[in-house]
Design a protein around this motif. Structure first.
Motif, mmCIF file in Angstrom:
data_model
loop_
_atom_site.group_PDB
_atom_site.id
_atom_site.type_symbol
_atom_site.label_atom_id
_atom_site.label_comp_id
_atom_site.label_asym_id
_atom_site.label_seq_id
_atom_site.Cartn_x
_atom_site.Cartn_y
_atom_site.Cartn_z
ATOM 1 N N TYR A 21 5.041 -4.174 1.011
ATOM 2 C CA TYR A 21 3.881 -4.874 1.581
ATOM 3 C C TYR A 21 2.799 -3.837 1.865
ATOM 4 N N ASP A 22 1.665 -4.010 1.239
ATOM 5 C CA ASP A 22 0.556 -3.068 1.373
ATOM 6 C C ASP A 22 -0.342 -3.492 2.534
ATOM 7 N N ALA A 23 0.109 -3.232 3.750
ATOM 8 C CA ALA A 23 -0.654 -3.625 4.930
ATOM 9 C C ALA A 23 -1.958 -2.848 5.031
ATOM 10 N N ILE A 24 -1.918 -1.566 4.679
ATOM 11 C CA ILE A 24 -3.130 -0.743 4.765
ATOM 12 C C ILE A 24 -4.173 -1.236 3.785
ATOM 13 N N GLY A 25 -3.756 -1.543 2.570
ATOM 14 C CA GLY A 25 -4.705 -2.055 1.586
ATOM 15 C C GLY A 25 -5.337 -3.360 2.035
ATOM 16 N N ARG A 26 -4.565 -4.188 2.683
ATOM 17 C CA ARG A 26 -5.106 -5.459 3.162
ATOM 18 C C ARG A 26 -6.142 -5.234 4.266
ATOM 19 N N LEU A 27 -5.853 -4.308 5.168
ATOM 20 C CA LEU A 27 -6.814 -4.000 6.236
ATOM 21 C C LEU A 27 -8.090 -3.383 5.677
ATOM 22 N N GLN A 28 -7.941 -2.484 4.716
ATOM 23 C CA GLN A 28 -9.122 -1.852 4.129
ATOM 24 C C GLN A 28 -10.004 -2.876 3.424
ATOM 25 N N GLU A 29 -9.388 -3.809 2.713
ATOM 26 C CA GLU A 29 -10.178 -4.826 2.026
ATOM 27 C C GLU A 29 -10.869 -5.744 3.030
ATOM 28 N N ALA A 30 -10.153 -6.097 4.113
ATOM 29 C CA ALA A 30 -10.769 -6.939 5.136
ATOM 30 C C ALA A 30 -11.945 -6.225 5.783
ATOM 31 N N SER A 31 -11.798 -4.917 6.025
ATOM 32 C CA SER A 31 -12.888 -4.147 6.625
ATOM 33 C C SER A 31 -14.092 -4.084 5.705
ATOM 34 N N LEU A 32 -13.832 -3.899 4.411
ATOM 35 C CA LEU A 32 -14.934 -3.830 3.448
ATOM 36 C C LEU A 32 -15.688 -5.151 3.390
ATOM 37 N N HIS A 33 -14.968 -6.264 3.364
ATOM 38 C CA HIS A 33 -15.635 -7.567 3.327
ATOM 39 C C HIS A 33 -16.414 -7.803 4.622
ATOM 40 N N HIS A 34 -15.900 -7.316 5.748
ATOM 41 C CA HIS A 34 -16.614 -7.467 7.010
ATOM 42 C C HIS A 34 -17.950 -6.724 6.963
ATOM 43 N N GLN A 35 -17.918 -5.523 6.392
ATOM 44 C CA GLN A 35 -19.160 -4.752 6.284
ATOM 45 C C GLN A 35 -20.170 -5.419 5.357
ATOM 46 N N LEU A 36 -19.651 -6.053 4.292
ATOM 47 C CA LEU A 36 -20.544 -6.690 3.321
ATOM 48 C C LEU A 36 -20.941 -8.096 3.729
ATOM 49 N N GLY A 37 -20.271 -8.614 4.764
ATOM 50 C CA GLY A 37 -20.568 -9.975 5.197
ATOM 51 C C GLY A 37 -20.031 -11.032 4.266
ATOM 52 N N THR A 38 -18.994 -10.693 3.532
ATOM 53 C CA THR A 38 -18.385 -11.650 2.607
ATOM 54 C C THR A 38 -17.008 -12.055 3.118
ATOM 55 N N SER A 39 -16.451 -13.087 2.504
ATOM 56 C CA SER A 39 -15.142 -13.590 2.919
ATOM 57 C C SER A 39 -14.050 -12.938 2.073
ATOM 58 N N PRO A 40 -13.033 -12.337 2.706
ATOM 59 C CA PRO A 40 -11.953 -11.710 1.945
ATOM 60 C C PRO A 40 -11.020 -12.764 1.350
ATOM 61 N N ASP A 41 -10.298 -12.340 0.320
ATOM 62 C CA ASP A 41 -9.279 -13.196 -0.278
ATOM 63 C C ASP A 41 -8.100 -13.243 0.692
ATOM 64 N N SER A 42 -7.777 -14.417 1.192
ATOM 65 C CA SER A 42 -6.763 -14.541 2.237
ATOM 66 C C SER A 42 -5.343 -14.656 1.692
ATOM 67 N N ARG A 43 -5.162 -14.569 0.390
ATOM 68 C CA ARG A 43 -3.822 -14.741 -0.183
ATOM 69 C C ARG A 43 -2.984 -13.498 0.089
ATOM 70 N N ILE A 44 -2.021 -13.611 0.981
ATOM 71 C CA ILE A 44 -1.193 -12.469 1.360
ATOM 72 C C ILE A 44 -0.299 -12.011 0.211
ATOM 73 N N GLY A 45 -0.020 -12.917 -0.707
ATOM 74 C CA GLY A 45 0.832 -12.561 -1.832
ATOM 75 C C GLY A 45 0.261 -11.449 -2.692
ATOM 76 N N ARG A 46 -1.069 -11.230 -2.621
ATOM 77 C CA ARG A 46 -1.693 -10.156 -3.385
ATOM 78 C C ARG A 46 -1.251 -8.786 -2.889
ATOM 79 N N TYR A 47 -0.734 -8.712 -1.686
ATOM 80 C CA TYR A 47 -0.361 -7.423 -1.093
ATOM 81 C C TYR A 47 1.153 -7.241 -1.015
ATOM 82 N N LEU A 48 1.876 -8.171 -1.599
ATOM 83 C CA LEU A 48 3.337 -8.108 -1.625
ATOM 84 C C LEU A 48 3.821 -7.920 -3.062
ATOM 85 N N ARG A 49 4.978 -7.299 -3.221
ATOM 86 C CA ARG A 49 5.659 -7.243 -4.513
ATOM 87 C C ARG A 49 7.152 -7.145 -4.253
#
Length: 336
Positions: free
Chosen positions: A122-150
């Motif tokens: 589970y890539d928790a760090i990658g998920r947080l980084q993407e959420a932070s980037l979308h927050h800075q850009l004012g866009t909505s992040p992809d909420s599908r948690i499956g993208r960060y699991l394998r």
């Protein structure tokens, strides 16, 4: 060939897995819904070509065939112990190929390997980084948690397939002292949980996640994966450590000895498609003599045969010199 054998050791694919009887009541699992079968290993490119060749040319002994079939019938892991290079891991590829069970799921063990890494990542760090980037850009992040699991190799093997997958846990004796016993509960229950998905199960009961060795997605329901057909688990060990009685009790054990001269001749013939020759017999004799004084792997003999056939042009001194380059004991120093 025995009537009860599902795996025959011939190297020729067949549908014998369809004859596998129902498991004993204490080893029955009910994972559902069934997931689609894996892609054929023959269609995979690159590195799988070598795996396929090893599978087709493998020459099992009767006790190996017996124990593989016992593991299939009893739905129990198979622990194979032997010196390096005797074919412990190759057996897993041979069974997967002959029974058409899809690509082997391989988990190579190191001292840092843990149960969780074999089940899923589970890539928790990658998920947080993407959420932070979308927050800075004012866009909505992809909420599908499956993208960060394998799912890992063990986690994929325990998916509810109709027929068993083959899982190779390679060199388990290199693991941390706790890993073998940590595996026992998973082997007994045939299931595991993904806490990250269990926490959101009320609002998102089904999540699509990628699996080991593929970008295919499977659906995990309510954060729990449970097998339908218990996988054929092949664990290899070089005999560098002992395992607990509880671990041994839940496994079938096979001690894989060194191939004899006759078996080596059959292995060489299977790989090169020719009858044994005088030159081949000389190399086998040299190999056996050196193996008595130290550790040699069967791969080294195959390397020597290939190298001398391709380059020595029948000249005995040149053949001996080239064979000497590759037939060196694995437990000897660099100058031996």
């Amino acid at each position: 060939m025995q009537d009860w054998w599902i795996y025959r050791g011939t190297g020729h694919p067949h549908s014998g897995i369809l004859r596998l009887p129902a498991p004993p009541p204490w080893r029955a699992f009910d994972g559902a819904p069934l997931v689609p079968p894996p892609s054929s290993p023959d269609s995979a490119a690159g590195r799988r070509l070598g795996e396929l060749h090893r599978a087709v040319t493998y020459q099992p002994r009767q006790d190996e065939v017996d124990l593989v079939n016992a593991a299939l019938y009893l739905r129990r892991p198979l622990l194979i112990t032997g010196k390096p290079g005797v074919g412990k891991s190759t057996l897993a590829y041979a069974v997967a190929h002959e029974l058409a069970l899809g690509p082997v799921l391989r988990w190579s063990i190191t001292s840092r390997a843990a149960l969780a890494t074999g089940l899923y990542s589970y890539d928790a760090i990658g998920r947080l980084q993407e959420a932070s980037l979308h927050h800075q850009l004012g866009t909505s992040p992809d909420s599908r948690i499956g993208r960060y699991l394998r799912l890992g190799p063990l986690g994929t093997a325990l998916l509810p397939y109709e027929h068993p997958r083959v899982l190779l846990i390679d060199e388990i004796d290199k693991s941390d002292v706790d890993l073998p016993d940590d595996l026992l509960n998973v082997f007994e229950e045939g299931e595991y949980a993904i806490p990250e998905l269990q926490r959101i199960a009320a609002g998102q009961p089904s999540v699509d996640v990628p699996i080991e060795g593929s970008d295919e997605l499977v659906t995990v329901h309510r954060g729990v994966v449970r097998c339908h057909a218990f996988p054929l688990v092949v664990m290899t060990s070089n005999g560098e450590r002992e395992f607990s009685p509880a671990f041994h009790r839940r496994c079938l054990r096979l001690d894989l000895g060194q191939p004899s001269a006759e078996q080596l001749s059959a292995i060489v013939a299977a790989h090169f498609g020719t009858e044994p020759t005088t030159e081949t017999a000389d190399l086998i004799e040299l190999f056996l003599g050196r193996r008595e004084r130290g550790t040699l792997a069967t791969d080294q003999l195959l390397n020597a045969v290939y190298l001398t056939v391709q380059t020595a042009d029948g000249e005995r001194p040149e053949r001996d010199r080239l064979a000497d380059l590759v037939l060196r004991q694995l437990d000897a120093g660099p100058d031996s």
